[in-house]
Scaffold this motif. Structure first.
Motif, PDB file in Angstrom:
ATOM      1  N   VAL A   1       0.816  -1.218   0.000  1.00 34.82           N
ATOM      2  CA  VAL A   1       0.000   0.000   0.000  1.00 34.82           C
ATOM      3  C   VAL A   1       0.846   1.263   0.000  1.00 34.82           C
ATOM      4  CG1 VAL A   1      -1.954  -1.136   1.108  1.00 34.82           C
ATOM      5  CG2 VAL A   1      -0.242   0.020   2.515  1.00 34.82           C
ATOM      6  N   GLU A   2       2.153   1.110  -0.061  1.00 36.51           N
ATOM      7  CA  GLU A   2       3.040   2.275  -0.147  1.00 36.51           C
ATOM      8  C   GLU A   2       3.375   2.497  -1.623  1.00 36.51           C
ATOM      9  OE1 GLU A   2       6.195   1.104   2.413  1.00 36.51           O
ATOM     10  OE2 GLU A   2       5.049   1.466   4.251  1.00 36.51           O
ATOM     11  N   LEU A   3       2.560   3.302  -2.269  1.00 40.68           N
ATOM     12  CA  LEU A   3       2.647   3.506  -3.713  1.00 40.68           C
ATOM     13  C   LEU A   3       3.329   4.825  -4.026  1.00 40.68           C
ATOM     14  CD1 LEU A   3      -0.995   2.398  -4.592  1.00 40.68           C
ATOM     15  CD2 LEU A   3       1.066   0.982  -4.529  1.00 40.68           C
ATOM     16  N   SER A   4       4.064   4.834  -5.128  1.00 41.35           N
ATOM     17  CA  SER A   4       4.795   6.045  -5.492  1.00 41.35           C
ATOM     18  C   SER A   4       4.433   6.582  -6.872  1.00 41.35           C
ATOM     19  CB  SER A   4       6.312   5.776  -5.440  1.00 41.35           C
ATOM     20  OG  SER A   4       6.644   4.683  -6.288  1.00 41.35           O
ATOM     21  N   ASP A   5       4.053   5.708  -7.794  1.00 41.41           N
ATOM     22  CA  ASP A   5       3.759   6.121  -9.156  1.00 41.41           C
ATOM     23  C   ASP A   5       2.913   5.053  -9.826  1.00 41.41           C
ATOM     24  OD1 ASP A   5       5.556   4.060  -9.575  1.00 41.41           O
ATOM     25  OD2 ASP A   5       7.212   5.375 -10.173  1.00 41.41           O
ATOM     26  N   ALA A   6       2.615   5.247 -11.119  1.00 40.22           N
ATOM     27  CA  ALA A   6       1.770   4.302 -11.839  1.00 40.22           C
ATOM     28  C   ALA A   6       2.391   2.908 -11.869  1.00 40.22           C
ATOM     29  CB  ALA A   6       1.510   4.802 -13.255  1.00 40.22           C
ATOM     30  N   ALA A   7       3.709   2.828 -12.046  1.00 40.79           N
ATOM     31  CA  ALA A   7       4.378   1.530 -12.098  1.00 40.79           C
ATOM     32  C   ALA A   7       4.232   0.775 -10.779  1.00 40.79           C
ATOM     33  CB  ALA A   7       5.851   1.711 -12.452  1.00 40.79           C
ATOM     34  N   SER A   8       4.236   1.487  -9.666  1.00 39.98           N
ATOM     35  CA  SER A   8       4.096   0.829  -8.368  1.00 39.98           C
ATOM     36  C   SER A   8       2.695   0.249  -8.197  1.00 39.98           C
ATOM     37  CB  SER A   8       4.415   1.807  -7.229  1.00 39.98           C
ATOM     38  OG  SER A   8       3.417   2.807  -7.096  1.00 39.98           O
ATOM     39  N   VAL A   9       1.691   0.861  -8.831  1.00 44.07           N
ATOM     40  CA  VAL A   9       0.330   0.314  -8.791  1.00 44.07           C
ATOM     41  C   VAL A   9       0.284  -1.000  -9.562  1.00 44.07           C
ATOM     42  CG1 VAL A   9      -2.105   0.701  -9.329  1.00 44.07           C
ATOM     43  CG2 VAL A   9      -0.674   2.614  -8.568  1.00 44.07           C
ATOM     44  N   ASP A  10       0.931  -1.051 -10.717  1.00 45.56           N
ATOM     45  CA  ASP A  10       1.007  -2.303 -11.477  1.00 45.56           C
ATOM     46  C   ASP A  10       1.630  -3.415 -10.638  1.00 45.56           C
ATOM     47  OD1 ASP A  10      -0.171  -1.762 -14.003  1.00 45.56           O
ATOM     48  OD2 ASP A  10       1.605  -0.647 -14.624  1.00 45.56           O
ATOM     49  N   ARG A  11       2.709  -3.092  -9.945  1.00 52.06           N
ATOM     50  CA  ARG A  11       3.384  -4.101  -9.120  1.00 52.06           C
ATOM     51  C   ARG A  11       2.493  -4.555  -7.966  1.00 52.06           C
ATOM     52  NH1 ARG A  11       7.790  -0.540 -10.104  1.00 52.06           N
ATOM     53  NH2 ARG A  11       7.522   0.442  -8.051  1.00 52.06           N
ATOM     54  N   ALA A  12       1.816  -3.600  -7.331  1.00 58.72           N
ATOM     55  CA  ALA A  12       0.946  -3.942  -6.202  1.00 58.72           C
ATOM     56  C   ALA A  12      -0.224  -4.807  -6.662  1.00 58.72           C
ATOM     57  CB  ALA A  12       0.437  -2.668  -5.533  1.00 58.72           C
ATOM     58  N   ALA A  13      -0.816  -4.477  -7.800  1.00 55.10           N
ATOM     59  CA  ALA A  13      -1.945  -5.256  -8.324  1.00 55.10           C
ATOM     60  C   ALA A  13      -1.515  -6.682  -8.638  1.00 55.10           C
ATOM     61  CB  ALA A  13      -2.521  -4.579  -9.559  1.00 55.10           C
ATOM     62  N   ARG A  14      -0.318  -6.822  -9.210  1.00 55.07           N
ATOM     63  CA  ARG A  14       0.192  -8.148  -9.554  1.00 55.07           C
ATOM     64  C   ARG A  14       0.417  -8.983  -8.289  1.00 55.07           C
ATOM     65  NH1 ARG A  14       4.731  -6.703 -11.577  1.00 55.07           N
ATOM     66  NH2 ARG A  14       3.746  -5.957 -13.492  1.00 55.07           N
ATOM     67  N   ALA A  15       0.979  -8.367  -7.264  1.00 53.82           N
ATOM     68  CA  ALA A  15       1.215  -9.076  -6.013  1.00 53.82           C
ATOM     69  C   ALA A  15      -0.101  -9.394  -5.291  1.00 53.82           C
ATOM     70  CB  ALA A  15       2.120  -8.251  -5.106  1.00 53.82           C
ATOM     71  N   LEU A  16      -1.058  -8.497  -5.431  1.00 55.32           N
ATOM     72  CA  LEU A  16      -2.328  -8.647  -4.726  1.00 55.32           C
ATOM     73  C   LEU A  16      -3.182  -9.757  -5.329  1.00 55.32           C
ATOM     74  CD1 LEU A  16      -3.777  -7.234  -2.375  1.00 55.32           C
ATOM     75  CD2 LEU A  16      -4.863  -5.718  -4.051  1.00 55.32           C
ATOM     76  N   PHE A  17      -3.333  -9.742  -6.645  1.00 55.96           N
ATOM     77  CA  PHE A  17      -4.241 -10.671  -7.326  1.00 55.96           C
ATOM     78  C   PHE A  17      -3.530 -11.832  -8.020  1.00 55.96           C
ATOM     79  CE2 PHE A  17      -6.680  -6.634  -7.342  1.00 55.96           C
ATOM     80  CZ  PHE A  17      -7.811  -7.067  -6.673  1.00 55.96           C
ATOM     81  N   GLY A  18      -2.216 -11.813  -8.032  1.00 58.64           N
ATOM     82  CA  GLY A  18      -1.493 -12.894  -8.690  1.00 58.64           C
ATOM     83  C   GLY A  18      -1.398 -12.753 -10.190  1.00 58.64           C
ATOM     84  N   SER A  19      -1.839 -11.630 -10.743  1.00 56.75           N
ATOM     85  CA  SER A  19      -1.717 -11.384 -12.180  1.00 56.75           C
ATOM     86  C   SER A  19      -1.790  -9.884 -12.428  1.00 56.75           C
ATOM     87  CB  SER A  19      -2.826 -12.092 -12.963  1.00 56.75           C
ATOM     88  OG  SER A  19      -4.101 -11.582 -12.613  1.00 56.75           O
ATOM     89  N   SER A  20      -1.272  -9.464 -13.559  1.00 54.50           N
ATOM     90  CA  SER A  20      -1.286  -8.048 -13.924  1.00 54.50           C
ATOM     91  C   SER A  20      -2.676  -7.623 -14.371  1.00 54.50           C
ATOM     92  CB  SER A  20      -0.286  -7.786 -15.054  1.00 54.50           C
ATOM     93  OG  SER A  20       1.025  -8.116 -14.665  1.00 54.50           O
ATOM     94  N   LEU A  21      -3.109  -6.471 -13.934  1.00 53.72           N
ATOM     95  CA  LEU A  21      -4.376  -5.915 -14.412  1.00 53.72           C
ATOM     96  C   LEU A  21      -4.070  -5.131 -15.688  1.00 53.72           C
ATOM     97  CD1 LEU A  21      -6.211  -4.740 -11.163  1.00 53.72           C
ATOM     98  CD2 LEU A  21      -6.152  -6.984 -12.237  1.00 53.72           C
ATOM     99  N   ASP A  22      -3.952  -5.867 -16.787  1.00 53.86           N
ATOM    100  CA  ASP A  22      -3.496  -5.260 -18.034  1.00 53.86           C
ATOM    101  C   ASP A  22      -4.614  -5.024 -19.027  1.00 53.86           C
ATOM    102  OD1 ASP A  22      -4.009  -7.892 -18.444  1.00 53.86           O
ATOM    103  OD2 ASP A  22      -2.027  -8.411 -19.226  1.00 53.86           O
TER     104      ASP A  22
END
Length: 258
Positions: free
Chosen positions: A6-27
């Motif tokens: 939940v410590e996000l810095s930019d758009a790329a960090s959201v991609d990484r968090a989503a991938r870790a959270l759901f197990g796949s990229s929200l692409d």
């Protein structure tokens, strides 16, 4: 691990968090995505929705998952009942200071969305409190209701009111897609309304599910049953998930797609 997501810095960090959270990229942006938080006590019973109140389990990760779903959407559907039950509800993509502007940046850079999302309020009773914070938030409120409610109770509404002869979740989705030009609609309606999404013809294309895995849940936090996970899995062609431990409690986060 949970804190770092939940410590996000930019758009790329959201991609990484989503991938870790759901197990796949929200692409991708599905036409219709449903977000829900539930408790699973028995694999063979319908999962129980978790009510948003002081008795429910608190999860920063579930809060982030909900807002990630919102950040992709150009239309969101809720109900009048949700407004009555959640008097402090807002749609601020900066709701957690640890996110900063990251979700706003992700919405703009990843998906090219610069306008606020439409927030469609599905109501048959037409009992709307226009002092609710969502009418002063960074969304475009829209009321979708019956002809009678539109003419009698909402004549002086401060936002667009759509009178429909038979309002339903399906017709609300169609309105956002056809009339408002929404390519991605996020459903946040309660279980009694959302269950219709899983009837044939099935409208939902993606389910983002936060599952509280602990053995017990305060009775005051238990909402209505939603669906059986075993049945839902038969309706979707792919599933990814990840389990996280947060404040000593276990949650799993699932992304199911058709």
């Amino acid at each position: 691990m949970a804190a770092s997501l939940v410590e996000l810095s930019d758009a790329a960090s959201v991609d990484r968090a989503a991938r870790a959270l759901f197990g796949s990229s929200l692409d991708t942006r599905p036409a219709v995505s449903h977000s829900a938080a539930v408790w699973r006590a028995d694999e063979e019973e319908p999962v129980t929705s978790i009510r948003i109140n002081e008795h429910g389990p608190k999860s920063d990760l579930d809060f982030l998952a909900l807002h990630i779903g919102r950040a992709r959407a150009d239309g969101i559907i809720i109900t009048g009942k949700i407004l009555r039950e959640e008097p402090t509800l807002t749609y601020d993509l900066r709701a957690d200071p640890r996110w900063g502007d990251a979700l706003v940046s992700w919405r703009e850079r990843r998906w090219g969305l610069t306008d606020p999302p439409w927030l469609l309020i599905l109501t048959s009773r037409g009992e709307i409190d226009f002092d609710h914070p969502i009418f002063h938030a960074d969304v475009r409120p829209l009321i979708f209701t019956t002809d009678r409610a539109a003419s009698r109770k909402l004549a002086a509404a401060s936002c667009p009111v759509v009178a429909d002869e038979s309002p339903s979740i399906g017709r609300a989705i169609q309105h956002l897609q056809v009339t408002r030009g929404c390519d991605c609609v996020s459903i946040e309606a309660g279980p009694s309304t959302a269950r219709a999404l899983y009837e044939r013809p099935m409208l939902v294309k993606e389910l983002l599910l936060s599952v509280y895995l602990e053995a017990s849940l305060d009775e005051r936090a238990k909402g209505a049953p939603l669906v059986k996970l075993s049945e839902v899995r038969r309706l979707f062609h792919s599933e990814t998930s990840a389990t996280h431990r947060e404040s000593g409690k276990h949650w799993s986060f699932h992304r199911l797609r058709r």
